[in-house]
Design an enzyme around this catalytic site. Structure first.
Site, PDB file in Angstrom:
ATOM      1  N   TRP A 256       0.827  -1.190  -0.089  1.00 15.88           N
ATOM      2  CA  TRP A 256       0.093  -0.055  -0.002  1.00 15.88           C
ATOM      3  C   TRP A 256       0.794   1.367   0.266  1.00 15.88           C
ATOM      4  O   TRP A 256       0.217   2.661  -0.167  1.00 15.88           O
ATOM      5  CB  TRP A 256      -0.705  -0.176   1.187  1.00 15.88           C
TER       6      TRP A 256
ATOM      7  N   HIS B 252      12.778  -3.417  -1.096  1.00 22.38           N
ATOM      8  CA  HIS B 252      12.094  -2.825  -2.315  1.00 22.38           C
ATOM      9  C   HIS B 252      13.008  -1.715  -2.833  1.00 22.38           C
ATOM     10  O   HIS B 252      13.621  -1.003  -2.361  1.00 22.38           O
ATOM     11  CB  HIS B 252      10.690  -2.065  -1.593  1.00 22.38           C
TER      12      HIS B 252
ATOM     13  N   GLU C 110      10.932  -7.253  -9.354  1.00 22.17           N
ATOM     14  CA  GLU C 110      10.279  -5.990  -9.533  1.00 22.17           C
ATOM     15  C   GLU C 110      11.375  -5.292 -10.456  1.00 22.17           C
ATOM     16  O   GLU C 110      11.899  -4.361  -9.700  1.00 22.17           O
ATOM     17  CB  GLU C 110       9.737  -5.199  -8.245  1.00 22.17           C
TER      18      GLU C 110
ATOM     19  N   SER D 229       3.360  -2.747 -12.146  1.00 23.19           N
ATOM     20  CA  SER D 229       2.303  -2.584 -12.875  1.00 23.19           C
ATOM     21  C   SER D 229       1.479  -3.695 -13.152  1.00 23.19           C
ATOM     22  O   SER D 229       0.604  -3.786 -14.237  1.00 23.19           O
ATOM     23  CB  SER D 229       2.612  -1.748 -14.278  1.00 23.19           C
TER      24      SER D 229
ATOM     25  N   GLY E 225       1.307  -2.560  -6.290  1.00 24.99           N
ATOM     26  CA  GLY E 225       1.262  -1.360  -5.502  1.00 24.99           C
ATOM     27  C   GLY E 225      -0.076  -0.780  -5.686  1.00 24.99           C
ATOM     28  O   GLY E 225      -1.311  -1.356  -5.191  1.00 24.99           O
ATOM     29  N   GLY E 226      -0.022   0.245  -6.930  1.00 28.36           N
ATOM     30  CA  GLY E 226      -1.160   0.869  -7.513  1.00 28.36           C
ATOM     31  C   GLY E 226      -2.605   0.071  -7.368  1.00 28.36           C
ATOM     32  O   GLY E 226      -3.477   0.372  -6.651  1.00 28.36           O
TER      33      GLY E 226
HETATM   34  P1  PGA Z   1       2.844  -0.986  -8.879  1.00 25.96           P
HETATM   35  O1  PGA Z   1       4.179  -1.324  -7.643  1.00 25.96           O
HETATM   36  O2  PGA Z   1       2.263  -2.214  -8.904  1.00 25.96           O
HETATM   37  O3  PGA Z   1       2.337   0.155  -8.539  1.00 25.96           O
HETATM   38  O4  PGA Z   1       3.848  -0.928 -10.086  1.00 25.96           O
HETATM   39  C1  PGA Z   1       4.657  -2.427  -7.398  1.00 25.96           C
HETATM   40  C2  PGA Z   1       5.594  -2.345  -6.180  1.00 25.96           C
HETATM   41  O5  PGA Z   1       6.158  -1.311  -5.906  1.00 25.96           O
HETATM   42  O6  PGA Z   1       5.648  -3.336  -5.501  1.00 25.96           O
END
Ligand code: PGA
Length: 250
Positions: free
Chosen positions: A13, A94, A162, A208, A229-230
């Site tokens: 989050w 991260h 990632e 993403s 994330g988003g």
């Molecule tokens: P995102 O972020 O899904 O918004 O690209 C992923 C993350 O940073 O874990």
């Protein structure tokens, strides 16, 4: 994904949501028996989310921890404090911590050791930048990030690949591109630990991820779920991703 591993849907989050919003979002998630769901709320939201999920199988974790057990570290949070707030997990490595906070491989090892000391399981993130990919350094970077942490990572740790260029940009790695890296990571893990451990380890993709691309990524043998994330801030979208994970395990 390989049906031998349980799919994981993890929501990061980041620095979003108030107490009320976090509670509503957590309570709006539909659990699926066949999917392991993890949430990583901001520190201020942990106790609220943990209470809201008291009777649920959804597990929560911290987005960061300080290596020390306690002490004069203004603004930081210890592993013991995360446990006390209901966490079972913590994110380490991260890219926003590596790049915005200058976290080095050495510091990340100390954070992993602190997580182990304080009884937290680790989701260890790794990934290359766009510049590193352009000059063909992807595997070299991932190898450094993996091998520096591996001696300290317990067997129940999760890896999250990632690519930095895909985080929050709307650019997702294609399933084939992500699979190439995931297969390479699993192979490397097998060489450095054991084939059994490599087979059992969940390797998540992040960058993403949305309901629209989750299913096709999950058709790949070595993609075991997602760090989101988003899209994890929208219960409809995150439930769509959880649903894709559930479908992939059937
Ligand atoms: P995102 O972020 O899904 O918004 O690209 C992923 C993350 O940073 O874990």
């Amino acid at each position: 994904m390989n049906p031998k591993r349980t799919p994981v849907a993890a929501g990061n989050w980041k620095m979003h949501l108030t107490q009320h919003e976090a509670r509503e979002l957590a309570l709006g998630l539909h659990e699926a028996d066949s999917v392991r769901i993890l949430l990583f709320p901001s520190f201020t939201l942990l106790a609220t989310v943990s209470q809201a999920l008291e009777n649920s199988s959804i597990e929560i974790g911290g987005q960061d921890l300080h290596p020390a057990a306690q002490g004069a570290h203004t603004g930081d949070t210890s592993g013991a404090q995360l446990r006390d707030a209901g966490c079972r997990w913590v994110l380490v490595g991260h890219s926003e911590r590596r790049h915005h906070h200058g976290e080095t491989d050495d510091l990340l090892v100390k954070k992993i050791q602190a997580a182990v000391r304080d009884g937290l399981k680790v989701v260890y993130c790794l990934g290359e930048t766009a510049e590193e990919r352009e000059v063909d350094q992807t595997l070299q970077v991932l190898d450094r990030q993996l091998l520096s942490a591996l001696p300290y990572l317990p067997e129940d740790s999760i890896l999250a690949y990632e690519p930095v260029w895909a985080i929050g940009t709307g650019l997702t790695a294609t399933p084939e591109l992500a699979e190439k890296v995931h297969a390479w990571l699993r192979n490397r893990l097998g060489e450095k630990t054991s084939p059994e451990r490599a087979e059992a380890t969940s390797i998540l993709y992040g960058g993403s991820v949305k309901p629209e691309n989750a299913a096709s990524l999950l058709t790949m043998d070595n993609i075991d779920g997602f760090l989101v994330g988003g899209a994890s801030l929208d219960s409809g979208k995150f439930c769509g991703i959880i649903g894709a994970c559930a479908d992939s395990s059937e």
